[in-house]
Design a protein around this motif. Sequence first.
Motif, PDB file in Angstrom:
ATOM      1  N   HIS A  68       0.878  -1.223   0.178  1.00 27.60           N
ATOM      2  CA  HIS A  68      -0.337   0.051  -0.037  1.00 27.60           C
ATOM      3  C   HIS A  68       0.624   1.438  -0.062  1.00 27.60           C
ATOM      4  O   HIS A  68       0.922   1.517   1.037  1.00 27.60           O
ATOM      5  CB  HIS A  68      -0.767  -0.082   1.511  1.00 27.60           C
ATOM      6  CG  HIS A  68      -1.997  -0.802   1.045  1.00 27.60           C
ATOM      7  ND1 HIS A  68      -1.872  -1.664   1.411  1.00 27.60           N
ATOM      8  CD2 HIS A  68      -3.622  -0.636   1.181  1.00 27.60           C
ATOM      9  CE1 HIS A  68      -3.440  -2.972   1.007  1.00 27.60           C
ATOM     10  NE2 HIS A  68      -4.138  -1.741   0.949  1.00 27.60           N
TER      11      HIS A  68
ATOM     12  N   GLU B 218      -3.959   4.291   4.462  1.00 30.66           N
ATOM     13  CA  GLU B 218      -4.738   4.974   3.695  1.00 30.66           C
ATOM     14  C   GLU B 218      -5.893   5.737   3.645  1.00 30.66           C
ATOM     15  O   GLU B 218      -6.489   5.748   2.663  1.00 30.66           O
ATOM     16  CB  GLU B 218      -4.494   3.737   2.615  1.00 30.66           C
ATOM     17  CG  GLU B 218      -5.466   2.617   2.920  1.00 30.66           C
ATOM     18  CD  GLU B 218      -5.199   1.808   3.560  1.00 30.66           C
ATOM     19  OE1 GLU B 218      -4.074   1.544   5.375  1.00 30.66           O
ATOM     20  OE2 GLU B 218      -6.540   1.099   4.234  1.00 30.66           O
ATOM     21  N   TRP B 219      -6.688   5.297   4.434  1.00 30.32           N
ATOM     22  CA  TRP B 219      -8.011   5.964   4.719  1.00 30.32           C
ATOM     23  C   TRP B 219      -7.566   7.643   5.750  1.00 30.32           C
ATOM     24  O   TRP B 219      -8.671   7.983   5.543  1.00 30.32           O
ATOM     25  CB  TRP B 219      -8.868   5.238   5.963  1.00 30.32           C
ATOM     26  CG  TRP B 219      -9.724   3.357   4.806  1.00 30.32           C
ATOM     27  CD1 TRP B 219      -9.892   2.899   4.140  1.00 30.32           C
ATOM     28  CD2 TRP B 219     -11.051   3.755   4.588  1.00 30.32           C
ATOM     29  NE1 TRP B 219     -10.361   1.958   3.447  1.00 30.32           N
ATOM     30  CE2 TRP B 219     -11.022   2.281   4.100  1.00 30.32           C
ATOM     31  CE3 TRP B 219     -11.991   4.645   5.016  1.00 30.32           C
ATOM     32  CZ2 TRP B 219     -12.200   2.290   3.881  1.00 30.32           C
ATOM     33  CZ3 TRP B 219     -13.270   3.869   4.938  1.00 30.32           C
ATOM     34  CH2 TRP B 219     -13.794   3.466   4.348  1.00 30.32           C
TER      35      TRP B 219
ATOM     36  N   HIS C 275      -5.655   3.467  -5.317  1.00 29.34           N
ATOM     37  CA  HIS C 275      -6.390   3.237  -3.317  1.00 29.34           C
ATOM     38  C   HIS C 275      -7.647   4.443  -3.701  1.00 29.34           C
ATOM     39  O   HIS C 275      -8.046   5.101  -4.661  1.00 29.34           O
ATOM     40  CB  HIS C 275      -5.910   3.580  -2.277  1.00 29.34           C
ATOM     41  CG  HIS C 275      -5.818   2.386  -1.762  1.00 29.34           C
ATOM     42  ND1 HIS C 275      -6.704   3.584  -0.351  1.00 29.34           N
ATOM     43  CD2 HIS C 275      -5.725   1.627  -1.314  1.00 29.34           C
ATOM     44  CE1 HIS C 275      -7.395   1.936   0.323  1.00 29.34           C
ATOM     45  NE2 HIS C 275      -6.475   1.038  -0.482  1.00 29.34           N
ATOM     46  N   HIS C 276      -8.096   4.485  -2.741  1.00 27.12           N
ATOM     47  CA  HIS C 276      -9.707   5.247  -2.726  1.00 27.12           C
ATOM     48  C   HIS C 276      -9.504   6.511  -3.149  1.00 27.12           C
ATOM     49  O   HIS C 276     -10.525   6.826  -3.105  1.00 27.12           O
ATOM     50  CB  HIS C 276      -9.917   5.072  -1.260  1.00 27.12           C
ATOM     51  CG  HIS C 276     -10.507   3.028  -1.123  1.00 27.12           C
ATOM     52  ND1 HIS C 276     -10.672   2.561  -1.598  1.00 27.12           N
ATOM     53  CD2 HIS C 276     -10.250   2.398   0.287  1.00 27.12           C
ATOM     54  CE1 HIS C 276     -10.913   1.046  -1.077  1.00 27.12           C
ATOM     55  NE2 HIS C 276     -11.161   1.192  -0.088  1.00 27.12           N
TER      56      HIS C 276
ATOM     57  N   ASP D 163     -11.400  -3.608  -5.274  1.00 23.84           N
ATOM     58  CA  ASP D 163     -11.253  -2.966  -3.963  1.00 23.84           C
ATOM     59  C   ASP D 163     -12.516  -2.422  -3.275  1.00 23.84           C
ATOM     60  O   ASP D 163     -12.648  -1.103  -4.143  1.00 23.84           O
ATOM     61  CB  ASP D 163     -10.618  -3.050  -3.084  1.00 23.84           C
ATOM     62  CG  ASP D 163     -10.916  -2.878  -1.558  1.00 23.84           C
ATOM     63  OD1 ASP D 163     -11.478  -3.269  -1.332  1.00 23.84           O
ATOM     64  OD2 ASP D 163      -9.859  -2.038  -0.593  1.00 23.84           O
TER      65      ASP D 163
ATOM     66  N   GLU E 233     -10.175 -11.119   3.838  1.00 22.25           N
ATOM     67  CA  GLU E 233      -9.531  -9.726   4.028  1.00 22.25           C
ATOM     68  C   GLU E 233      -9.344 -10.297   6.470  1.00 22.25           C
ATOM     69  O   GLU E 233     -10.534 -10.445   6.811  1.00 22.25           O
ATOM     70  CB  GLU E 233      -9.831  -8.463   3.939  1.00 22.25           C
ATOM     71  CG  GLU E 233      -9.623  -7.203   4.543  1.00 22.25           C
ATOM     72  CD  GLU E 233     -10.113  -6.410   4.272  1.00 22.25           C
ATOM     73  OE1 GLU E 233     -11.252  -6.039   3.425  1.00 22.25           O
ATOM     74  OE2 GLU E 233      -9.736  -5.516   4.463  1.00 22.25           O
TER      75      GLU E 233
HETATM   76  C1  GLC Z   1     -10.062  -2.880   2.980  1.00 22.92           C
HETATM   77  C2  GLC Z   1      -9.405  -0.735   3.094  1.00 22.92           C
HETATM   78  C3  GLC Z   1      -8.732  -1.047   1.931  1.00 22.92           C
HETATM   79  C4  GLC Z   1      -7.474  -1.703   2.432  1.00 22.92           C
HETATM   80  C5  GLC Z   1      -7.812  -3.175   2.000  1.00 22.92           C
HETATM   81  C6  GLC Z   1      -7.054  -4.428   1.779  1.00 22.92           C
HETATM   82  O1  GLC Z   1     -10.876  -3.115   1.945  1.00 22.92           O
HETATM   83  O2  GLC Z   1     -10.658  -0.223   2.632  1.00 22.92           O
HETATM   84  O3  GLC Z   1      -7.758   0.453   2.089  1.00 22.92           O
HETATM   85  O4  GLC Z   1      -6.437  -1.162   0.912  1.00 22.92           O
HETATM   86  O5  GLC Z   1      -8.778  -3.519   2.814  1.00 22.92           O
HETATM   87  O6  GLC Z   1      -7.684  -5.316   2.080  1.00 22.92           O
END
Ligand code: GLC
Length: 435
Positions: free
Chosen positions: A46, A57-58, A105-106, A204, A253
């Motif tokens: 990431h 990352e959020w 990413h998001h 994702d 996950e």
């Molecule tokens: C989740 C999160 C994200 C991350 C991902 C990895 O969906 O939103 O930030 O990248 O999990 O599995």
Amino acid sequence: MKKLIIFLLLILAFPLNAQQMNYIPSKENVKSREFFNNHRFGIFIHFGIYSMLGNGEWVLENQGLNRDEYSKLAGGFSPANFNAQEWVANIKNAGAKYLCITVRHHDGFSIFRTKYSSYNIVDATPFRRDIIKELADECHKQGIALHFYYSLLDWYRIDYPLGNSGRKNGRIMQEDWDSYYQFMSNQVKELLTNYGPVGAIWFDGWWDHRNDKNFNWQLPELYTMIHGIQPKCLIANNHHQMPYPGEDIQTFEHHLPGEMKAFYSAPGISDKPLESCETMNGSWGYSITDKNFKSSELLIHYLIKAAGVNSNFLLNVGPRPDGCFPDEALQRLRDIGEWLKIYGKTIYETKGGFIPPHNWGVTTQKGDTLYIHILDCQDSTLFLNIKGGRVKKVYKFLGNVPVNYSCPKEGVLLNFGEKPKGLDYVVTLVLNRNK
Ligand code: GLC
């Protein structure tokens, strides 16, 4: 002819949703699933402008930041120590066979060269280098498969139809699904044409619209396009559902297949290749405060337990903003690599053994050979539920020392003479073929 035209018009009027698609994987794709299964271990990365804030990352969403202010981070993003050769070498030395990197990413920032948005690493940062190209070249050179994480949801673009997240970052929306879908489809096409063979695309963010049952991500179109350009490319979607037609991998996950984890759990385990991803500390993207790294031993146990349930392990690294892997991560990668150098044979190219996981550990299997991974055994004996006649020989994996065993009617009793010690006490049990 008339019927065909009516059929085509119907398809156009009512685009298929993912569940309705009819998907038969191509021969190349099936082969590629086999390779993927055999790999057993990959590294997730990431990395993005969020890395600069050192809060995962959020951070844009979690801290309620303003999207315009956040986007200015790009103007200072210059991971001076980024070195693709080193990243890939570290991954390879850890014994991993593939890497999966967040190309977008998001937060909507692309860390690859793209014609379809100037919000990308080449056009919006002083760094101006396409690190995905550099990584792709190194992966191909060093024999590491390259996978791309790609976010379906977007907190930056104004044409993205708002879902559950990204509602408070100051965007003035002009939602336009067709425009957004076109953008994603164009970018995915770039990813599949500019970087050589891509092992997998890992989507994702599907869950951003989970409450809207009528929302249509047009996944069949996206998937058909991907398989059309690179039939070998596997598709994963982190939607925590059973795989939809068109998907080739089932992802898990923060848990292993078979474990239940509220929000994250799928309702079951499919016949697709399985992959379980996990963080090294508590964060995917770099966190400056989170020093709570899992021990090497725990991570190795995770890898073994994943293999024991027939799953790959995708272990995450969140590089620092300067482009280096955190020291703690490097140490763990080295430790896992050392272990795999010795025990790799019991993990790679195996499947989950026919003896299911127990409190004492798991089994992996290759043909007639069963590897018994004893992770926690309080006794000097271990009972296995196998008919005695099926056992040809039993020995300790390290040093090939024979293990005593007896065959009480209901199974096989291994007797080690002492309590099995160490991180993973592996016993090899060779089965008689025809019993
Ligand atoms: C989740 C999160 C994200 C991350 C991902 C990895 O969906 O939103 O930030 O990248 O999990 O599995």
